[in-house]
Design an enzyme around this catalytic site. Structure first.
Site, short mmCIF file in Angstrom:
data_model
loop_
_atom_site.label_atom_id
_atom_site.label_comp_id
_atom_site.label_asym_id
_atom_site.label_seq_id
_atom_site.Cartn_x
_atom_site.Cartn_y
_atom_site.Cartn_z
CB CYS A 44 8.89 -14.27 2.77
SG CYS A 44 9.10 -12.98 3.50
N GLY A 86 5.97 -18.65 4.20
CA GLY A 86 6.35 -18.87 2.80
C GLY A 86 6.84 -21.02 1.88
CG ASN A 136 7.33 -10.18 6.93
OD1 ASN A 136 6.75 -10.31 7.43
ND2 ASN A 136 7.30 -10.08 5.67
N GLY A 137 7.45 -8.15 3.64
CA GLY A 137 6.89 -6.83 3.80
C GLY A 137 6.90 -6.86 2.11
CE1 TYR A 158 -5.19 -19.91 6.53
CE2 TYR A 158 -3.72 -18.02 5.00
CZ TYR A 158 -3.96 -19.02 5.51
OH TYR A 158 -3.99 -19.84 4.31
#
Length: 489
Positions: free
Chosen positions: A20, A46, A124-125, A265
């Site tokens: 996300c 996301g 996020n994570g 990436y």
């Protein structure tokens, strides 16, 4: 009844996916509009769902959560008018932990009402001890509304005895293991936190009289915000109109282990990480690849779009011409056509098409960012050969992905990762290409600015997906039977 997300496109399953992106703004008129623009810039992190929570003095907290792209949901005036106020946070999601059959209740930000007022949180994570925390909290009477590990933070905050919401968040996050960058809000404050290792990114920006928190700098650009700095590992910032930006240090200091795959990436190439251009780092990976794995060929061709900067670097260093041998169809949505068996057999041709006039008769070097299962790589190789290429050589701008990530990246089980069960030579035979080489882990470290390469005794980054060296023990997964790397490996 919970709404169900339409199935993902069948040809997007051979790449690692970030979980996300998060974004928050304080001190501007109609903050939710700024958040919607920021989330649009973070859409690559996301594409499954998104949500926004805002607050103003007259209407209190308001929220909207939707499946699909930001552009399809958070651009209508009628919806955005329901999210008034000078303070808002947002989240775009691709599920890892939690239910794979996505439900609207799993879409963040999550909201909780406490004795001192409400708070919303976007994460996020991945919390590696979420199962243990959830069991403990349920036994103590907590009632969970979602399957997301992030909801544990709200419940831990609710049970904290601290005096205010920032202190309760500190208290809660000290119980959490794994990786987290958090953007949260109260009625008057915007809060940002990174875990002590700084695995996931979070940056601070300035816009007019307000402040911005974002997963990446590219989302600052879209709203015209000035990049100020990264939130440091283990730092909490509390931002208010009254006191500006206050910095706190709620965790024991540790050496940073930022996710190195953000460079490879995940992050957009126009973002800045650690004062380094992501684009320039990826171009330098291609330079390292050309030095480590040269090959006689006629054309260097990127697998679009993520392989493009590395291919440019490879071509420049090797002196072999660069060409767009593969063209991406930019307009294929996730529900372009019902994926019947006949359509499935077309494989990646719906997304990518070969430039036959350029490829025919050439010895082609294909540069891609990674090989996960290898299914897409084989299909691309077949397309290149069908177009008349004389030879196909793969050069991969990351080391072999041999271990799953438990810190917020959607990774297949280890046995489904090609590099977990095959040597490089076996992968070459499996893909049926003339040669296959990956950039070395030291080469990747050199590309991100570590001149001496990787320090095996104290790695500078989290590179667990390549090395199997997990900076935080994935305790929940170990209880489920996951085996850590042995000395022999």
């Amino acid at each position: 009844m919970d709404l169900q997300m339409p199935p993902a496109h069948p040809f997007d399953d051979d790449k690692l996916k970030e979980e996300c992106g998060i974004f928050g703004v304080i001190g501007v008129t109609d903050a939710s509009n700024f958040v919607a623009l920021g989330l649009h810039a973070l859409q690559h992190r996301g594409q499954e769902a998104g949500g926004i929570v805002s607050h103003d003095a007259e209407h209190g907290f308001n929220s909207a959560r939707r499946f699909g792209y930001v552009r399809d949901n958070f651009t209508s005036q009628s919806l955005m008018q329901t999210l008034p106020g000078p303070l808002a946070i947002g989240h775009v999601r691709y599920s890892t932990a939690g239910s794979k059959g996505a439900q609207i209740r799993d879409v963040q930000p999550f909201f909780g009402e406490f004795s001192m007022g409400g708070a919303a949180i976007a994460h996020n994570g991945n919390i590696t001890n979420a199962d243990a925390l959830r069991r403990e909290l349920i036994e103590r009477g907590s009632i969970f509304q979602s399957s997301s590990d992030s909801e544990c933070i709200i419940h831990l905050m609710a049970r904290s005895l601290q005096r205010n919401i920032p202190e309760r968040m500190e208290d809660a996050l000290r119980r959490v293991e794994g990786a987290f960058s958090v953007v949260a809000m109260t009625r008057s404050k915007l809060i940002g936190v990174r875990d002590p290792l700084g695995v996931r990114p979070l940056v601070l920006g300035k816009v007019a009289d307000g402040w911005v928190l974002s997963s990446e700098t590219c989302a600052l650009d879209i709203i015209g915000a000035e990049y100020v700095r990264e939130i440091e590992p283990g730092e909490m910032v509390v931002i208010s109109a009254e006191h500006g930006v206050e910095s706190l240090r709620p965790f024991r200091p540790q050496k940073s282990r930022f996710c190195i795959f953000e460079h490879v990436y995940f992050s957009r190439p126009d973002s800045i990480i650690g004062n380094r251009s992501v684009y320039e780092t990826r171009r330098q990976i291609g330079v390292e690849l050309a030095r480590e794995a040269p090959v006689d060929a006629d054309l260097v061709c990127p697998v679009p779009d993520s392989g493009t900067p590395a291919a440019i670097g490879f071509a420049h260093e090797s002196g072999i011409p660069y060409g767009m041998g593969i063209v991406r169809n930019q307009y294929m949505g996730r529900t372009f056509i019902e994926p019947t068996e006949q359509i499935r057999n077309m494989g990646v041709r719906l997304k990518l098409n070969v430039n036959r006039a350029l490829i025919k008769g050439k010895r082609v070097i294909l540069v891609d960012d990674s090989v996960v299962r290898g299914t897409t790589s084989r299909k691309i190789k077949e397309m290149i050969l069908d177009a008349g290429a004389a030879e196909v050589h793969f050069r991969i701008a990351s080391p072999p992905t041999a271990w799953p990530c438990f810190y917020g990246v959607d990774t297949p089980q280890r046995e489904k990762l090609l590099a977990a069960t095959m040597t490089e030579e076996q992968m070459r035979d499996h893909l049926q290409v003339d040669s296959l080489r990956f950039v070395s882990l030291d080469g990747l470290y050199r590309a991100v600015g570590e001149v001496e390469g990787r320090n095996p005794k104290q790695p500078q980054y989290c590179d667990a997906c390549f090395s199997g060296d997990y900076p935080v023990e994935p305790s929940d997964q170990i209880k489920k039977g996951f085996k850590l790397k042995t000395a022999a490996e």
